[in-house]
Design a protein around this motif. Structure first.
Motif, short mmCIF file in Angstrom:
data_model
loop_
_atom_site.label_atom_id
_atom_site.label_comp_id
_atom_site.label_asym_id
_atom_site.label_seq_id
_atom_site.Cartn_x
_atom_site.Cartn_y
_atom_site.Cartn_z
N ASN A 5 0.83 -1.21 0.00
CA ASN A 5 0.00 0.00 0.00
C ASN A 5 0.86 1.25 0.00
OD1 ASN A 5 -2.35 -1.34 -0.08
ND2 ASN A 5 -2.65 -1.36 2.16
N ASN A 10 1.83 8.62 -2.95
CA ASN A 10 2.53 9.64 -3.73
C ASN A 10 3.60 10.35 -2.93
OD1 ASN A 10 1.83 9.62 -6.35
ND2 ASN A 10 -0.14 10.63 -5.97
N ARG A 11 3.63 10.08 -1.65
CA ARG A 11 4.60 10.75 -0.81
C ARG A 11 5.93 10.01 -0.84
NH1 ARG A 11 2.14 14.49 1.50
NH2 ARG A 11 -0.08 14.31 1.89
N TYR A 12 6.95 10.76 -0.86
CA TYR A 12 8.28 10.15 -0.93
C TYR A 12 8.54 9.28 0.29
CZ TYR A 12 13.22 9.52 -0.53
OH TYR A 12 14.45 8.95 -0.36
N THR A 13 8.28 9.83 1.48
CA THR A 13 8.60 9.09 2.70
C THR A 13 7.91 7.74 2.74
OG1 THR A 13 7.53 11.05 3.53
CG2 THR A 13 9.32 10.17 4.83
N GLU A 14 6.65 7.76 2.39
CA GLU A 14 5.90 6.52 2.49
C GLU A 14 6.39 5.51 1.46
OE1 GLU A 14 1.87 7.74 2.21
OE2 GLU A 14 2.02 8.97 4.03
N GLN A 16 9.19 5.41 0.12
CA GLN A 16 10.55 4.98 0.40
C GLN A 16 10.58 3.89 1.46
OE1 GLN A 16 12.45 6.61 3.25
NE2 GLN A 16 14.57 6.47 2.51
N ILE A 17 9.79 4.06 2.51
CA ILE A 17 9.73 3.03 3.54
C ILE A 17 9.20 1.73 2.94
CG2 ILE A 17 8.50 2.33 5.64
CD1 ILE A 17 10.72 4.09 6.31
N LEU A 20 11.92 0.14 0.97
CA LEU A 20 12.97 -0.37 1.84
C LEU A 20 12.54 -1.69 2.44
CD1 LEU A 20 15.66 0.18 3.08
CD2 LEU A 20 14.54 1.36 4.95
N PHE A 21 11.29 -1.73 2.90
CA PHE A 21 10.75 -2.95 3.48
C PHE A 21 10.85 -4.10 2.49
CE2 PHE A 21 7.31 -5.90 4.17
CZ PHE A 21 7.40 -6.14 5.53
N HIS B 117 20.79 1.86 5.19
CA HIS B 117 20.39 1.11 4.00
C HIS B 117 20.26 2.03 2.79
CE1 HIS B 117 19.80 -3.12 4.77
NE2 HIS B 117 19.41 -2.84 5.99
N ASN B 118 19.70 3.20 3.02
CA ASN B 118 19.56 4.13 1.90
C ASN B 118 20.93 4.54 1.34
OD1 ASN B 118 16.85 4.17 1.86
ND2 ASN B 118 16.63 6.07 3.06
N LEU B 147 13.30 16.05 1.12
CA LEU B 147 11.97 15.60 0.70
C LEU B 147 11.17 15.11 1.90
CD1 LEU B 147 12.21 13.54 -2.58
CD2 LEU B 147 10.52 15.26 -2.00
N GLU B 148 11.87 14.32 2.71
CA GLU B 148 11.21 13.77 3.88
C GLU B 148 10.69 14.88 4.77
OE1 GLU B 148 13.33 10.81 6.44
OE2 GLU B 148 13.80 10.00 4.45
N GLU B 151 7.79 16.79 3.38
CA GLU B 151 6.54 16.06 3.48
C GLU B 151 6.02 16.02 4.91
OE1 GLU B 151 7.14 12.35 1.59
OE2 GLU B 151 6.98 13.22 -0.40
#
Lengths: 861, 193
Positions: A5, A10-14, A16-17, A20-21, B117-118, B147-148, B151
């Motif tokens: 999900n 559209n958010r980078y943080t989300e 990206q996590i 990563l997962f 990791h990034n 960016l983080e 946001e």
């Protein structure tokens, strides 16, 4: 699910996590992967560089087959699209590489390949680095398509190497311009043979600059500076070694490595030893490498790090030749006493191989191996001591010496079981040679061996029992003592079946059989057929699978080797002269209530059984190797001749068929009886070459000649030559002769004429590194142009005049015909009159063919 | 190709492990243990290369490691990589970490596993070296951080999103937390000294 999900957010943080997962925790969970793929697809199409980057990273970390199926078509487009950002291009290149690694079949080659090659000219060095990695891997599989990358890589490299250290700004690492990229480019160049002269000049310049830079004083004291500089240097050296064509550079490289050998950085010493190991195998630099022998030996003694010492041993092994073998072997032996346990077995094998390979004086060889067993008996595998025995048996001149030495060695109060094995075997065979000396009289020999008997394991005891029965034959005077030993309860009622059986059988044999029969049954072992050393195979096996399980396998296989191997000692029948008949014989003698001993006629019969089925193939007749080589370029002549027998050949070949007439001439005035020639093909050979022949008359009158026709069909290309084994009876003795029959691959050559232009076009088509085999060798015969021409024509190929720009070179072309395929072959022979050397290059569409033809032809000049 | 990247401390506690080949969890743990065993035994000034990543793909492989204060950085690579090059790469990695965290220490690695990791992802991708230019890497990471932040600044959206997610699927939460910190899953190793 949550992660998926997040991906579609559209958010980078989300996002990206989520990614990563997935890249850390998902491997190829098939349920989720479809959803993930969907999200990735959206991101790839998004044109947002950050999102694209994330998506590419994810594909690369998971790298499963499903991913490859989904994206292998997509990524090349991203990679070569004009408007893609540099960082995305970089990721795309590596991502594609990753997919290619997991499933090469899914990555389509297409017009994007040529555009990828041009990425080498990209402004952005990061892109170039990534592209180089990709191209290197792709080029290994499809050298043709990426050929153009060579010249681009060279020019790029020369731009980097000549740039001032500040030019490349961010990519300068501790004053070294773009070290990673240089390393990658040099790696890429190692996929290809030396380039065309124009490019080659430029490349040579680069390599020289790199070597020169190594001599400059360091620009920084930091270890990173020297690391980066030397990384490039080592890669340059391996490229030089790979090309193996510029003696100048090779020698310089060697000197450079020599300096590193004494460097205070352990890393550099390690790498220098390793590179030198490959350098030692090159013709031009072998001598230069040898000058460093003292340093290397010193490294072996003083180095604190076991991995460095291991490299030193490897290097010593590689640089060993006839001139320095005694020194190196002695050093390795002395090192063995203190060596790390993990590498002892390997060193033992290496010592054994070197000692055998370079032995001039076989007494030295025997000494060395006995020393080896003394120092590191536990690490001496079966093959090693089998091999000593084989060699001793095959060489009359060392037998007495060997018997004496093992006798002395056995006198040590504690000696290794392997030594007892070797000792028992050799004394059993050749104890008589030293029995004249009262200090080693038969009884002393026997007592000495028997004193060790109780300390040994079952197989060794079995071997010793066989030795005892051989003593009964060799020395009638100890017969009673030995019979007593055999009769004792500990033997006759031994719990071990093998020992018990041997004791019972040998006891019966020694009491019932007449001396004649004993002499026949317990005759000396016949010489062993010369085969490739099984030790070498062992070392290869050991080097290959480095994993623990692989090693275990190797050890287990050793048990199998016992049967397949050349020395059948532990098998019950081994002690008697030939395996199969003696087993029968012992079976006969074993029935304990034998009716008052076998009747005399059965004794005679036994002897007959022996002579008829003496199935052991005689070793190849001496000198037959030379004769064989002569027949590579001609079809008729005398193949073999001794006092009794002459073998002549006449043969003709057309396309994949041939016919060979073999003439056997009896040179004596007496009849040959039971005359049976047999053609022996190894299993490999049998499937590739069909031979048909009729048996010949079993009697050959004195002075007469018989003829045998062999029909030959080449089914597919083959490597070995069949062996002709002839057995016959002359007077009372049994004769056994083996020669290699000169049926070689080149016999099925059909010459092809072609013009210069055609030739070079085809030559270029066959530029895959596997298709080319090159050999540089010293001339064995005077370098006469006319003779060489005749030989090339005799070899079967067409001799093409006015093709090579250099008139001194010879160029040939032809087609090898076999039932299954036809293989086009091109060859080029470049003589060097000053050096008295030749360089022979063969290009054919099949690697094994190139290899075999090169071997055959190299022997001719 | 780089087969695996391992970071563990002087006591063998893994701080980061990244495998570029599919290897199951148990084997991964075993590899880490064995690697630690091999590496920790070695003296300070012996060479930085070791034969045999025993479990990962056999004898072709090498371990290239570097020891910084309390941490070992171990790269397991095959023969297609230049040894010294990898050694430099480790240095670049550490220097980059240093720049991103300002005086990096073991704790940074524990509490910012995601960031590490990034950073690693910016340098190595699918087992191949992606970028070696330190400034470039740092710029990328900074951009990501920005960016983080931006946001996060847009109201409390992420927080809301997270809480929404939590409410949606309660049983998932404990597991997520567990996985989040890799070091928790690793059993304590006996110390070898």
């Amino acid at each position: 699910m949550e992660a998926v999900n997040l991906l579609s957010s559209n958010r980078y943080t989300e996002k990206q996590i989520g990614y990563l997962f997935i890249s850390v925790l998902v491997n190829s969970n098939s349920e989720l992967i479809r959803l993930i793929n969907n999200a990735i697809k959206n991101d790839l199409a998004s044109r947002n560089p950050t999102f694209m980057g994330l998506a590419l990273h994810c594909i690369a970390s998971v790298g499963s087959r499903e991913m490859a199926e989904a994206f292998a078509g997509e990524i090349p487009k991203v990679l070569v699209a004009g408007d893609t950002m540099d960082s995305v291009k970089q990721s795309a290149a590596l991502c594609l590489l990753r997919l290619y690694r997991t499933s090469p079949d899914l990555v389509p080659m297409g017009d994007w390949t040529s555009r990828v090659v041009h990425l080498l000219n990209d402004q952005h060095l990061g892109v170039v680095t990534a592209a180089t990695s990709l191209i290197t891997t792709l080029a290994q599989k499809n050298p043709e398509e990426f050929k153009t990358s060579v010249s681009l890589a060279v020019s790029r490299l020369s731009r980097i190497v000549t740039s001032a250290s500040t030019d490349l700004q961010d990519y300068t690492y501790y004053f070294v311009p773009a070290p990673w990229l240089s390393v990658k480019l040099l790696r890429l160049l190692q996929c290809y043979p030396p380039p065309d002269p124009a490019v080659r000049g430029r490349l040579t310049e680069c390599l020289e600059t790199i070597l020169n830079k190594a001599q400059e004083p360091p620009k920084s004291k930091k270890v990173q500076h020297s690391n980066a500089k030397n990384a490039v240097l080592f890669e340059a050296i391996s490229l030089i070694i790979h090309h193996d064509s510029e003696p100048n550079l090779l020698v310089r490289a060697c000197n450079q490595l020599g300096q590193f050998l004494q460097h205070r950085e352990t890393n550099l010493r390690y790498l220098a030893l390793e590179s030198m190991c490959t350098l030692a195998s090159s013709e031009f630099s072998h001598e230069a490498v040898k000058t460093h022998i003292e340093t290397v030996i010193n490294a072996l003694k003083t180095e604190r790090d076991v991995s460095v010492r291991q490299r030193a041993v490897d290097l010593l092994y590689a640089m060993c030749d006839r001139s320095n073998a005694p020194q190196i072997v002695a050093e390795m032996l002395s090192y063995l006493e203190t060596a790390d346990y993990s590498i002892r077995e390997e060193i033992v094998l290496k010592v054994a191989i070197l000692a055998e390979k370079y032995a001039v004086d076989y007494t030295w060889y025997v000494d060395t191996i006995l020393n080896l067993i003394r120092i590191a008996g536990d690490y001496v595998s079966e093959e090693v001591w089998y091999r000593v025995i084989q060699i001793v048996i095959n060489r009359d001149d060392v037998q007495g010496y060997a018997a004496k030495t093992v006798f002395e060695a056995l006198q040590a109060p504690a000696c290794h079981e392997n030594l007892v094995k070797v000792g028992g075997y050799i004394l059993g065979e050749f104890g008589n040679l030293i029995a004249g000396d009262p200090r080693s009289s038969p009884l002393v020999q026997f007592n000495l061996l028997h004193s060790k008997f109780h300390l040994c394991s079952v197989p060794t005891r079995a071997l010793l029992l066989s030795t005892y029965i051989k003593f009964v034959n060799l020395f009638p005077e100890v017969k009673a003592t030995i019979q007593d030993v055999l009769r004792s309860d500990s033997q006759l009622r031994n719990a071990d079946v093998e020992l018990q059986q041997r004791a019972v059988e040998y006891l019966r044999l020694s009491t019932v059989a007449s001396t004649d029969i004993l002499a026949t049954v317990l005759e000396e072992m016949p010489p062993f057929p010369e085969r490739a050393s099984s030790i070498l195979a062992k070392l290869k096996k050991k080097k290959g699978p480095g994993t623990v399980t692989g090693l275990e396998d190797a050890k287990r296989e050793r048990g199998v080797d016992v049967n397949g191997g050349p020395e059948p000692a532990p098998a019950s029948a081994s002690a008697a002269s030939t395996p199969s008949p003696s087993a029968d014989l012992l079976g006969l003698g074993a029935t304990p209530p034998a009716p008052a001993g076998p009747p005399p006629s059965s004794g005679g019969l036994l002897v007959d059984v022996f002579s008829d089925s003496a199935s052991a193939v005689a070793p190849l007749a001496p000198g037959s190797e030379d004769n064989f080589a002569r027949f590579v370029c001609k079809n008729n002549g005398v193949l073999f001749e001794n006092q009794l027998l002459q073998i002549g050949l006449k043969s003709e070949f057309r396309q994949n068929l041939g016919r060979m007439f073999i003439f056997y001439g009896n040179k004596t005035s007496t009849q040959f009886l039971n005359f049976t020639p047999t053609l022996i093909c190894s299993d490999d050979l049998q499937s590739n070459l069909t031979l048909q022949t009729k048996p010949v008359d079993p009697t050959v009158d004195g002075g007469a000649q018989v003829q045998q026709v062999v029909n030959i069909e080449c089914v597919s290309d083959f490597m070995e030559a069949p062996v002709l084994n002839i057995q016959f009876r002359y007077g009372g003795t049994f004769q056994n002769v083996s020669v290699q029959l000169p049926i070689t691959l080149n016999k099925f050559f059909q010459p092809t004429e072609m013009a210069s232009q055609d030739f070079f076009q085809r030559w270029k088509q066959l530029s895959n590194p596997q298709q080319e085999v090159q050999n540089i060798f010293k001339a064995k015969h005077p370098m006469d142009t006319e003779i060489t021409k005749a030989k090339i024509i005799g070899f079967g190929s067409a001799l093409l005049e006015e093709v090579d720009p250099n008139p001194a070179n010879f160029v040939g072309a032809g087609i090898i015909h076999s039932k299954t395929t036809q293989i086009g072959c091109l060859l080029r022979l470049e003589p060097n009159l000053q050096a008295q050397m030749y360089r022979l290059t063969l290009r054919t569409s099949k690697e094994s063919v190139s290899q075999r033809l090169c071997e055959l032809l190299s022997e001719q000049f | 190709m780089i087969k695996a990247i391992l970071i563990f401390n002087n006591h063998g506690k893994p701080r980061l492990s990244k495998f570029y080949q599919h290897i199951n969890e148990d084997t991964q743990q075993q590899i880490i243990r064995e690697t630690f065993h091999l590496v920790s035994k070695r003296d300070e000034n012996v060479c930085n290369f070791l034969e045999g990543g025993l479990l990962i793909g056999g004898s072709d492989n090498r371990l290239i490691y570097r020891h910084y204060a309390t941490l070992y950085f171990v790269f397991c690579v095959d023969s297609s990589e230049s040894e010294l090059g990898i050694l430099d790469l480790i240095q670049v990695f550490v220097e980059t970490l240093d720049k991103c965290f300002e005086n990096v220490c073991e704790l940074d690695l524990i509490f910012h596993v995601d960031k590490v990791h990034n950073i690693l992802a910016e340098m190595v991708m699918g087992g191949m070296v992606l970028e070696t230019n330190m400034n470039e890497i740092v710029t990328q990471i900074d951009a990501q951080n920005k960016l983080e932040k931006s946001e996060a600044g847009l109201a409390g959206a992420p927080a809301r999103a997270v809480s929404a997610v939590k409410n949606m699927n309660l049983p998932e939460i404990p597991r997520n937390i567990n996985i989040g910190d890799i070091s928790i899953k690793v059993p304590n190793l006996p110390s070898f000294k």
